[in-house]
Design an enzyme around this catalytic site. Structure first.
Site, PDB file in Angstrom:
ATOM      1  N   ASN A   1       0.869  -1.172   0.000  1.00 38.03           N
ATOM      2  CA  ASN A   1       0.000   0.000   0.000  1.00 38.03           C
ATOM      3  C   ASN A   1       0.908   1.225   0.000  1.00 38.03           C
ATOM      4  O   ASN A   1       2.095   1.121   0.328  1.00 38.03           O
ATOM      5  CB  ASN A   1      -0.951   0.000   1.202  1.00 38.03           C
TER       6      ASN A   1
ATOM      7  N   HIS B   1       5.153   6.363  -6.507  1.00 37.03           N
ATOM      8  CA  HIS B   1       5.302   5.071  -5.852  1.00 37.03           C
ATOM      9  C   HIS B   1       6.721   4.874  -5.312  1.00 37.03           C
ATOM     10  O   HIS B   1       7.696   5.314  -5.913  1.00 37.03           O
ATOM     11  CB  HIS B   1       4.982   3.938  -6.835  1.00 37.03           C
TER      12      HIS B   1
END
Length: 181
Positions: free
Chosen positions: A33, A44
């Site tokens: 997550n 990310h």
């Protein structure tokens, strides 16, 4: 690198981080997550101690070391990134078993729609929780989603001291070779 105050990082919990995806990728990497730094930046694996980007390069997936802000370039290499659970948190242990299971269900549907050759879940614990596979180990799995094969990789978090960047790069490299075959 942008510095965030603790209040700014806490506020990032409510932000969704867009997937970097396209149809028919060679490999779709799947994090657990988003961390708070990832949520704050929208990139990310953005936390400075995370080894995802260096390992991706060391393993030969990318010709140079990419910065998290360059994540869009992954698509040109046939690579993408998503997460098991969309909710940002400071630590993965803040996620509930229900969140993992629901995330696994949604991920399976996403993979069947996008049809990558390989789904690479970074983190064996997350894979086990999302897909109720308590015996899963690092490496290729028997499970498939449609025609997509599954590989479990070590978690690149700096907290995962069992794996060095070099040993992670070896495992990522095994996946790269399988994806190119």
């Amino acid at each position: 690198m942008t510095r965030f105050t603790p209040a700014e990082l806490e506020a990032a919990r409510d932000r969704l981080v867009p997937d970097v995806v396209a149809d028919g990728l060679h490999v779709l990497f799947c994090g657990i997550n988003p961390g708070l730094m990832t949520a704050a930046t929208g990139h990310h694996f953005a936390r400075p101690g995370n080894r995802f980007w260096p390992v991706l390069h060391l393993s030969g997936f990318t010709p140079r070391l990419l910065k998290p802000s360059e994540q869009g370039e992954l698509l040109s290499y046939g690579l993408g990134i998503t997460n098991v659970v969309a909710r940002a948190s400071a630590r993965a242990d803040e996620l509930s078993a229900d969140e993992y299971r629901e995330g696994g269900r949604l991920l399976a549907a996403r993979v069947e729609r996008l049809r990558p050759r390989w789904l690479a879940v970074v983190g064996v614990t997350a894979y086990r929780a999302a897909f109720d596979d308590r015996k899963a180990k690092i490496g290729p799995q028997e499970r498939t989603f449609g025609s997509t094969r599954v590989w479990v990789l070590p978690n690149p978090s700096g907290l995962n001291a069992h794996w060095t960047a070099a040993t992670m790069a070896e495992e990522f490299g095994r996946l790269r070779e399988a994806a190119q075959a």
